[in-house]
Design a protein around this motif. Structure first.
Motif, PDB file in Angstrom:
ATOM      1  N   ASP A   1      -2.747  12.745  -1.265  1.00 61.93           N
ATOM      2  CA  ASP A   1      -2.727  11.706  -2.158  1.00 61.93           C
ATOM      3  C   ASP A   1      -3.879  11.779  -3.210  1.00 61.93           C
ATOM      4  O   ASP A   1      -4.072  11.751  -4.439  1.00 61.93           O
TER       5      ASP A   1
ATOM      6  N   ARG B   1       1.004   1.978  -9.913  1.00 64.02           N
ATOM      7  CA  ARG B   1      -0.106   2.813  -9.126  1.00 64.02           C
ATOM      8  C   ARG B   1      -0.203   3.847 -10.090  1.00 64.02           C
ATOM      9  O   ARG B   1      -1.478   4.318 -10.359  1.00 64.02           O
TER      10      ARG B   1
ATOM     11  N   GLU C   1      -9.972   0.802   2.941  1.00 67.05           N
ATOM     12  CA  GLU C   1      -8.753   1.563   3.755  1.00 67.05           C
ATOM     13  C   GLU C   1      -7.642   0.434   3.756  1.00 67.05           C
ATOM     14  O   GLU C   1      -7.699  -0.449   4.384  1.00 67.05           O
TER      15      GLU C   1
ATOM     16  N   LEU D   1       0.935   5.786  -0.366  1.00 66.94           N
ATOM     17  CA  LEU D   1       0.141   7.127  -0.585  1.00 66.94           C
ATOM     18  C   LEU D   1       1.262   8.264  -1.165  1.00 66.94           C
ATOM     19  O   LEU D   1       2.541   7.944  -0.622  1.00 66.94           O
TER      20      LEU D   1
ATOM     21  N   TYR E   1      -5.561   1.779  -3.942  1.00 68.18           N
ATOM     22  CA  TYR E   1      -4.554   1.854  -2.434  1.00 68.18           C
ATOM     23  C   TYR E   1      -3.745   0.588  -2.040  1.00 68.18           C
ATOM     24  O   TYR E   1      -2.695   1.085  -1.596  1.00 68.18           O
ATOM     25  N   THR E   2      -4.270  -0.236  -2.509  1.00 70.53           N
ATOM     26  CA  THR E   2      -3.646  -1.528  -2.074  1.00 70.53           C
ATOM     27  C   THR E   2      -3.595  -2.667  -3.335  1.00 70.53           C
ATOM     28  O   THR E   2      -4.385  -2.795  -3.687  1.00 70.53           O
TER      29      THR E   2
ATOM     30  N   SER F   1       0.941  -1.331   0.058  1.00 75.40           N
ATOM     31  CA  SER F   1       0.136  -0.028  -0.065  1.00 75.40           C
ATOM     32  C   SER F   1       0.979   1.131   0.150  1.00 75.40           C
ATOM     33  O   SER F   1       2.021   1.135   0.443  1.00 75.40           O
TER      34      SER F   1
ATOM     35  N   TYR G   1      -3.873  11.241   3.166  1.00 80.16           N
ATOM     36  CA  TYR G   1      -5.082  10.809   2.337  1.00 80.16           C
ATOM     37  C   TYR G   1      -5.379  12.047   1.506  1.00 80.16           C
ATOM     38  O   TYR G   1      -5.503  12.044   0.282  1.00 80.16           O
TER      39      TYR G   1
END
Length: 258
Positions: A122, A76, A108, A40, A88-89, A38, A119
């Motif tokens: 991001d 990503r 999340e 950001l 996100y992941t 994950s 966040y």
């Protein structure tokens, strides 16, 4: 602006590179490896790696191989779209000569170090349509402070510095002015203070009392005047919603030593 998107072939090429780098760092006898990654913008990544042998037993890996972060960040960024944003992941599963990749855009990340401010940054870099902003993310963003300020020590042209009020003095003064004051549950020894148009909390040191929280924008000037009216030396920066840009500055009326 976000980088140019990767087309499906380019995405597959990056995924294959991830598999090659990952396989090069796995212990002898591995049969399956699962990478959960994950990230950001500006927060740093969070990753875990589980490795199993052919009998389903757990093996110990040396860690996340060097180069994985760069490849995953490239993937990503390259998978960003204007409506959906980006994921996100990543859950990347590798077996000999084959891989699978699952991209989670909606849940999340299991990353306690990711803050609401992370966040917000991001989402600024990878914006998404409002209907694709998950409820958990909306709650984080809507709770971000729109005011950050500080009670500074005075510093005049003659070099004389006035004292910074103590937290106890701040609490007593605000209580006398009709504010609700109480210990801040988030930070030991700090102060939370609120009224019907503002909710603020402190983060202090011996020479400076910082504060932040949410204040109705039409009352920003009133708050600044109120705090300085107590004889304090207060400056404030006020922001657009959801961690947006600074929209108004209120400098401290007296000089400061920092």
């Amino acid at each position: 602006m976000p980088p140019t998107p990767l087309d499906p072939t380019e995405q597959a090429d990056v995924c294959a590179e991830i598999g090659g780098v990952l396989a090069g760092g796995l212990p002898e006898g591995w049969a399956k490896a699962t990478l959960r990654w994950s990230d950001l913008v500006s927060s740093g990544s969070m990753a875990s790696l589980a490795v199993m042998d052919a009998d389903g037993g757990s093996l110990t890996a040396a860690g996340i191989p060097k180069g994985i972060d760069d490849l995953c960040r490239r993937l990503r960024a390259g998978m960003y779209s204007e409506a959906l944003g980006t994921w996100y992941t990543l859950t990347y599963t590798l077996v000999p000569e084959r891989y699978s990749a699952d991209y989670d855009y909606d849940h999340e990340p299991e990353a306690p170090s990711f803050t609401p401010e992370h966040y917000a940054r991001d989402l600024t870099y990878f914006p998404r349509a409002e209907e694709h902003v998950p409820d958990w993310l909306r709650r984080k963003l809507d709770g971000l402070p729109n005011v950050y300020g500080a009670v500074y020590r005075r510093f005049d042209a003659g070099g004389d510095g006035g004292p910074t009020p103590s937290l106890g003095e701040v609490a007593d003064t605000l209580a006398e002015a009709g504010w609700d004051t109480r210990p801040d549950d988030r930070f030991r020894g700090e102060l939370a203070f609120s009224t019907d148009w503002a909710r603020l909390g402190t983060l202090s040191d011996p020479h400076l009392i910082r504060f932040s929280g949410q204040v109705e924008p039409e009352r920003w000037e009133e708050l600044h005047a109120l705090l300085n009216g107590f004889g304090w030396n207060v400056g404030m920066s006020c922001y657009a919603p959801r961690g947006g840009d600074v929209v108004r500055e209120f400098p401290p009326p007296r000089g400061t030593d920092g």
